[in-house]
Design a protein around this motif. Structure first.
Motif, PDB file in Angstrom:
ATOM      1  N   GLU A 178       8.526  -3.193   9.882  1.00 52.28           N
ATOM      2  CA  GLU A 178       8.668  -4.358  10.757  1.00 52.28           C
ATOM      3  C   GLU A 178       7.278  -4.935  10.882  1.00 52.28           C
ATOM      4  N   LYS A 198       6.985  -1.814  25.565  1.00 49.85           N
ATOM      5  CA  LYS A 198       8.204  -1.187  25.019  1.00 49.85           C
ATOM      6  C   LYS A 198       8.469   0.109  25.764  1.00 49.85           C
ATOM      7  N   ARG A 215      15.182 -11.267  12.316  1.00 49.43           N
ATOM      8  CA  ARG A 215      16.184 -10.875  13.309  1.00 49.43           C
ATOM      9  C   ARG A 215      16.498 -11.980  14.307  1.00 49.43           C
ATOM     10  N   ASN A 235       8.059 -13.081  12.501  1.00 45.01           N
ATOM     11  CA  ASN A 235       8.519 -11.720  12.200  1.00 45.01           C
ATOM     12  C   ASN A 235       9.156 -11.680  10.817  1.00 45.01           C
ATOM     13  N   GLN A 284       1.479  -2.575  23.614  1.00 46.88           N
ATOM     14  CA  GLN A 284       0.819  -3.014  22.386  1.00 46.88           C
ATOM     15  C   GLN A 284       0.302  -4.427  22.553  1.00 46.88           C
ATOM     16  N   GLU A 285      -0.679  -4.773  21.773  1.00 43.39           N
ATOM     17  CA  GLU A 285      -1.110  -6.172  21.672  1.00 43.39           C
ATOM     18  C   GLU A 285       0.102  -7.000  21.207  1.00 43.39           C
ATOM     19  N   ALA A 340      14.203   4.164  20.080  1.00 41.40           N
ATOM     20  CA  ALA A 340      14.498   2.880  19.443  1.00 41.40           C
ATOM     21  C   ALA A 340      15.625   2.262  20.255  1.00 41.40           C
ATOM     22  N   LYS A 341      15.284   1.287  21.077  1.00 39.85           N
ATOM     23  CA  LYS A 341      16.282   0.726  21.989  1.00 39.85           C
ATOM     24  C   LYS A 341      16.780  -0.619  21.511  1.00 39.85           C
ATOM     25  N   GLY A 342      16.411  -0.957  20.255  1.00 38.58           N
ATOM     26  CA  GLY A 342      16.819  -2.250  19.738  1.00 38.58           C
ATOM     27  C   GLY A 342      16.264  -3.373  20.594  1.00 38.58           C
ATOM     28  N   PHE A 358       2.669  -6.500  24.756  1.00 37.28           N
ATOM     29  CA  PHE A 358       4.102  -6.310  24.598  1.00 37.28           C
ATOM     30  C   PHE A 358       4.447  -4.921  25.113  1.00 37.28           C
ATOM     31  N   ILE A 387       1.593  -9.765  19.100  1.00 37.18           N
ATOM     32  CA  ILE A 387       1.153 -10.506  17.914  1.00 37.18           C
ATOM     33  C   ILE A 387       1.920 -11.829  17.838  1.00 37.18           C
ATOM     34  N   GLU A 425      17.203 -12.120  18.121  1.00 31.89           N
ATOM     35  CA  GLU A 425      17.079 -11.240  19.271  1.00 31.89           C
ATOM     36  C   GLU A 425      17.407 -12.012  20.556  1.00 31.89           C
ATOM     37  N   GLU A 477       6.120  -1.313  13.028  1.00 30.11           N
ATOM     38  CA  GLU A 477       7.102  -0.230  13.039  1.00 30.11           C
ATOM     39  C   GLU A 477       7.514   0.140  11.616  1.00 30.11           C
ATOM     40  N   TYR A 513      12.479  -4.817  26.737  1.00 32.35           N
ATOM     41  CA  TYR A 513      11.052  -4.992  26.439  1.00 32.35           C
ATOM     42  C   TYR A 513      10.585  -6.335  27.008  1.00 32.35           C
ATOM     43  N   TYR A 543      10.740  -8.505   8.072  1.00 28.14           N
ATOM     44  CA  TYR A 543      11.045  -7.076   7.982  1.00 28.14           C
ATOM     45  C   TYR A 543      11.359  -6.712   6.535  1.00 28.14           C
TER      46      TYR A 543
HETATM   47  P1  ATP Z   1      14.468  -1.119  16.526  1.00 26.25           P
HETATM   48  O1  ATP Z   1      14.438   0.342  16.487  1.00 26.25           O
HETATM   49  O2  ATP Z   1      15.827  -1.732  16.497  1.00 26.25           O
HETATM   50  O3  ATP Z   1      13.544  -1.726  15.513  1.00 26.25           O
HETATM   51  P2  ATP Z   1      12.790  -0.970  18.838  1.00 26.25           P
HETATM   52  O4  ATP Z   1      13.407  -0.601  20.127  1.00 26.25           O
HETATM   53  O5  ATP Z   1      12.010   0.066  18.098  1.00 26.25           O
HETATM   54  O6  ATP Z   1      13.916  -1.582  17.945  1.00 26.25           O
HETATM   55  P3  ATP Z   1      10.773  -2.907  18.170  1.00 26.25           P
HETATM   56  O7  ATP Z   1      11.393  -3.157  16.839  1.00 26.25           O
HETATM   57  O8  ATP Z   1       9.489  -2.198  18.199  1.00 26.25           O
HETATM   58  O9  ATP Z   1      11.846  -2.203  19.099  1.00 26.25           O
HETATM   59  O10 ATP Z   1      10.619  -4.280  18.938  1.00 26.25           O
HETATM   60  C1  ATP Z   1      11.718  -5.156  19.129  1.00 26.25           C
HETATM   61  C2  ATP Z   1      11.306  -6.584  18.819  1.00 26.25           C
HETATM   62  O11 ATP Z   1      10.192  -6.951  19.619  1.00 26.25           O
HETATM   63  C3  ATP Z   1      10.811  -6.835  17.392  1.00 26.25           C
HETATM   64  O12 ATP Z   1      11.837  -7.110  16.487  1.00 26.25           O
HETATM   65  C4  ATP Z   1       9.898  -8.051  17.593  1.00 26.25           C
HETATM   66  O13 ATP Z   1      10.623  -9.250  17.689  1.00 26.25           O
HETATM   67  C5  ATP Z   1       9.283  -7.792  18.912  1.00 26.25           C
HETATM   68  N1  ATP Z   1       7.972  -7.103  18.802  1.00 26.25           N
HETATM   69  C6  ATP Z   1       7.764  -5.771  18.701  1.00 26.25           C
HETATM   70  N2  ATP Z   1       6.442  -5.467  18.712  1.00 26.25           N
HETATM   71  C7  ATP Z   1       5.785  -6.639  18.813  1.00 26.25           C
HETATM   72  C8  ATP Z   1       4.390  -6.997  18.897  1.00 26.25           C
HETATM   73  N3  ATP Z   1       3.436  -6.080  18.887  1.00 26.25           N
HETATM   74  N4  ATP Z   1       4.085  -8.304  19.023  1.00 26.25           N
HETATM   75  C9  ATP Z   1       5.082  -9.245  19.066  1.00 26.25           C
HETATM   76  N5  ATP Z   1       6.392  -8.983  19.021  1.00 26.25           N
HETATM   77  C10 ATP Z   1       6.761  -7.692  18.879  1.00 26.25           C
END
Ligand code: ATP
Length: 360
Positions: free
Chosen positions: A296, A155, A227, A205, A198-199, A159-161, A153, A201, A229, A309, A165, A207
């Motif tokens: 998360e 990123k 969530r 999900n 990241q790996e 924090a881009k919501g 995965f 997963i 998304e 997270e 990604y 939270y």
């Molecule tokens: P926020 O700050 O709003 O939480 P962010 O930009 O930090 O967003 P993440 O929350 O890390 O982003 O990732 C966004 C979404 O991607 C997660 O809600 C989840 O659905 C998915 N995700 C993140 N990491 C993984 C992972 N390692 N494996 C599978 N899905 C993931």
């Protein structure tokens, strides 16, 4: 960083009989204001011009501090007004986004939470280390795209919501997707220089939201959300024949949250995880977590919980549970939710003259 002793001196000058609860008009402000009102506090909204319309609709704000730009949140003028109103500031996701470290260092208003941990939250590497040291299971990290040998995965900084990604399974796929994301303007050239891989997963999900009470020395589990998304949660509405050949690249922009309940056998571990995180936070940045914090996680088919997270503050998912959650219903004999739980702690601290235990 503003010294805790300085924040305590500011607090000494406050009129403790008229403390107000303040936050930026964004993210989970309605949750925070409603809870504050229910506990008898005045509310203060630091509000970008035009956004007051939203807050006026709900009638939950006593005082507005208007700003032209979100970046003015930490201006001297705003801080002055906040102190005049005896405000305790509640940090949320937008607070963290608009008050960067430099501004935080100049922010001389009591914040409910731990400033050092709010900073830790802005670094994926530091978050990962915190969760791993606490004994949580976390995803594997690939140092470079060359190391990708399974579903990964990707990123980007901040924090881009979830915007921009993507998921890949090889270095070649990574290069191809990167080009596509740049072409679609889903990421910038600058962001593309710093991918965090990241790996991936596979699982469900979830939270979970916690509240650590310094007054009661207890970590409570208040609820859990999921969530929606975009576009990943919409892709499967397209029939498979139409999906094939479309070059669909699902991304993970958060659109909303919905409440969830977990199978009962998972609850013990959910509580344990929260307690471990608090214990580790006490070593990482004494006195450790204060008030709201959230994780998360993804729950795999073997029911392993993998955390990816951490937020040292309220998250927007708590908004799905304004009023009550099944878990707060079980624990409290009254409606309870994050905004109200935050205000309840402040109320008890005022009563017991322990406000200093809640702010940094
Ligand atoms: P926020 O700050 O709003 O939480 P962010 O930009 O930090 O967003 P993440 O929350 O890390 O982003 O990732 C966004 C979404 O991607 C997660 O809600 C989840 O659905 C998915 N995700 C993140 N990491 C993984 C992972 N390692 N494996 C599978 N899905 C993931």
């Amino acid at each position: 960083m503003v010294a805790v002793a300085e924040v305590h001196r500011i607090l000494d000058d406050y009129d403790h009989s008229s403390v107000s609860v303040a936050t930026i008009g964004s993210h989970s402000a309605l949750n925070i204001f409603k809870g504050a009102r229910e506990e008898g506090f005045k509310t203060v909204c630091i509000c970008k011009k035009g956004r007051e319309k939203t807050y006026n609709r709900f009638g939950l704000v006593d005082d507005y501090i208007m700003i032209d730009d979100m970046n003015d949140t930490a201006s001297e003028e705003v801080q002055e007004k906040l102190r005049e109103l005896n405000s305790i500031v509640i940090p949320h996701g937008s607070f963290n986004a608009y008050i960067d470290q430099a501004r935080m260092d100049e922010f001389r208003v009591p914040i409910m939470g731990n400033r050092t941990l709010l900073e830790v939250e802005t670094s994926r590497v530091k978050q990962h280390d915190w969760m791993r040291s606490a004994g949580l299971k976390v995803p594997k990290i690939f140092e470079s795209a060359k190391d990708i040998e399974e579903l990964a995965f990707v990123k980007f900084p901040g924090a881009k919501g979830g915007k921009g990604y993507f998921v890949v399974d090889s270095e070649a796929a990574f290069k191809k997707k990167m080009k596509l994301m740049l072409k679609k303007n889903l990421i910038t050239k600058e962001e593309a220089k710093n991918p965090y891989i990241q790996e991936y997963i596979i699982g469900v999900n979830a939270y979970p939201h916690y509240f650590h009470s310094p007054l009661r020395d207890e970590t409570e589990f208040l609820g859990v959300d999921k969530r929606y998304e975009s576009s990943v949660d919409g892709v499967f509405r397209i029939p498979v024949p139409e999906q094939i050949g479309q070059e669909i690249s699902p991304t993970f922009s958060i659109v909303g949250n919905f409440p969830m309940v977990l199978r009962e056998s998972l609850l013990d571990e959910i509580f344990d995880i929260g307690e471990k995180i608090v214990k580790e936070s006490e070593k990482l940045a004494p006195p450790g977590l204060i008030g709201a914090f959230c994780l998360e996680a993804i729950i795999k088919e073997d029911l392993e919980i993998i955390a990816f997270e951490i937020s040292s503050r309220i998250v927007a998912g708590c908004n799905a549970l304004i009023g009550s959650s099944p878990y707060t219903y079980l624990m409290y004999n009254e409606p309870m939710y994050m905004g109200k739980r935050i205000a309840r702690e402040i109320k008890e601290a005022v009563k017991e003259d322990k406000l200093k235990e809640l702010v940094t």
